[in-house]
Enzyme design. Structure first.
Site, short mmCIF file in Angstrom:
data_model
loop_
_atom_site.label_atom_id
_atom_site.label_comp_id
_atom_site.label_asym_id
_atom_site.label_seq_id
_atom_site.Cartn_x
_atom_site.Cartn_y
_atom_site.Cartn_z
CE LYS A 10 120.10 35.29 44.64
NZ LYS A 10 121.22 36.17 44.24
NE ARG B 28 125.20 33.56 48.41
CZ ARG B 28 124.29 34.51 48.61
NH1 ARG B 28 123.15 34.23 49.22
NH2 ARG B 28 124.51 35.73 48.18
NE ARG C 25 127.47 40.47 48.07
CZ ARG C 25 126.52 41.37 47.78
NH1 ARG C 25 126.81 42.65 47.64
NH2 ARG C 25 125.28 40.96 47.61
NE ARG D 274 121.52 45.21 46.34
CZ ARG D 274 121.60 43.90 46.47
NH1 ARG D 274 120.73 43.12 45.84
NH2 ARG D 274 122.54 43.36 47.18
NE ARG E 228 123.14 43.67 50.99
CZ ARG E 228 122.89 42.50 50.43
NH1 ARG E 228 121.67 42.23 50.00
NH2 ARG E 228 123.82 41.60 50.27
#
Ligand code: AMP
Length: 217
Positions: free
Chosen positions: A13, A88, A171, A127, A160
């Protein structure tokens, strides 16, 4: 034009929003970035959000909705926004519906970037994010020109905390239980457009642009 980019964590996203915002002259509003910004500044909101983010859970709806509402009321969103990571939950989606009515605007589309869980785990484990401008990179799929340094602003790249494997699984579970029901909500509203989210970033961007052009008719 007001668009929601919808999808699991790591579905791309943020990457797509980065590509689209300049092309469409829209403001990119990412609730995760807003929470991280608050955390960096050690605000009360940031410290509260951290307790949820660290475990892969969602920050409570009332806090999240209030933050989002304040953000989209700023003048820089007057040409329209791309929401990333919001809504969400069903109450957040309902709050957004009410919010756009109140602002005498509308949502034009909810673009659902569809990616398998397997692919998401692969993506998130490599990431890296820029501390300065939040641009995402990837150790293998999108490495920066210089190791550890952001191509866009020269900021430091970091992993992160919530991209660590245990939290990624939590998640994903949160996405399937609390967020996925919104697929039906937006399908029923006639706003949902599915985009195949696996493949090259430029291919996915092309699919997204085709979907957006079809809206403009
Ligand atoms: P993201 O950067 O979108 O993956 O968000 C990181 C974390 O911030 C999430 O795992 C949640 O803990 C929190 N968060 C971001 N957006 C929302 C939201 N719309 N509702 C509740 N929590 C959120």
């Amino acid at each position: 034009m007001n668009i929601v980019l919808f999808g699991a964590p790591g579905s791309g996203k943020g990457t797509q929003a980065d590509q689209l915002k300049s092309e469409l002259n829209l403001q990119h509003v990412a609730t995760g970035d807003l929470f991280r910004e608050n955390l960096k500044n050690e605000t009360e909101l940031g410290l509260l959000a951290k307790t949820y983010m660290d475990t892969g859970a969602l920050v409570p709806d009332d806090v999240t909705v209030a933050m989002l509402k304040e953000r989209v009321s700023r003048p820089d969103t007057s040409n329209g926004f791309i929401l990333d990571g919001f809504p969400r939950t069903l109450p957040q989606a309902e709050a957004l519906t009410a919010m756009v009515v109140e602002m005498e605007q509308k949502l034009d589309a909810v673009l659902y970037i569809k990616v398998s869980d397997e692919e998401i785990i692969k993506r998130l484990s490599g990431r890296l994010i820029c501390r300065g401008c939040q641009t995402p990179f990837h150790l293998h799929f999108k490495p920066p020109a210089k190791e550890g340094v952001c191509d866009s602003c020269g900021g430091e790249l970091y992993q992160r905390d919530d991209d660590k494997p245990e939290t990624v699984r939590a998640r994903l579970n949160t996405f399937h239980t609390q967020t996925a029901p919104l697929i039906d909500y937006y399908n029923d509203a006639g706003l949902l457009i599915e985009i195949e989210g696996e493949g090259d970033v430029s291919e996915i961007k092309a699919r997204t642009m085709t979907a957006i052009k079809s809206l403009k008719g």
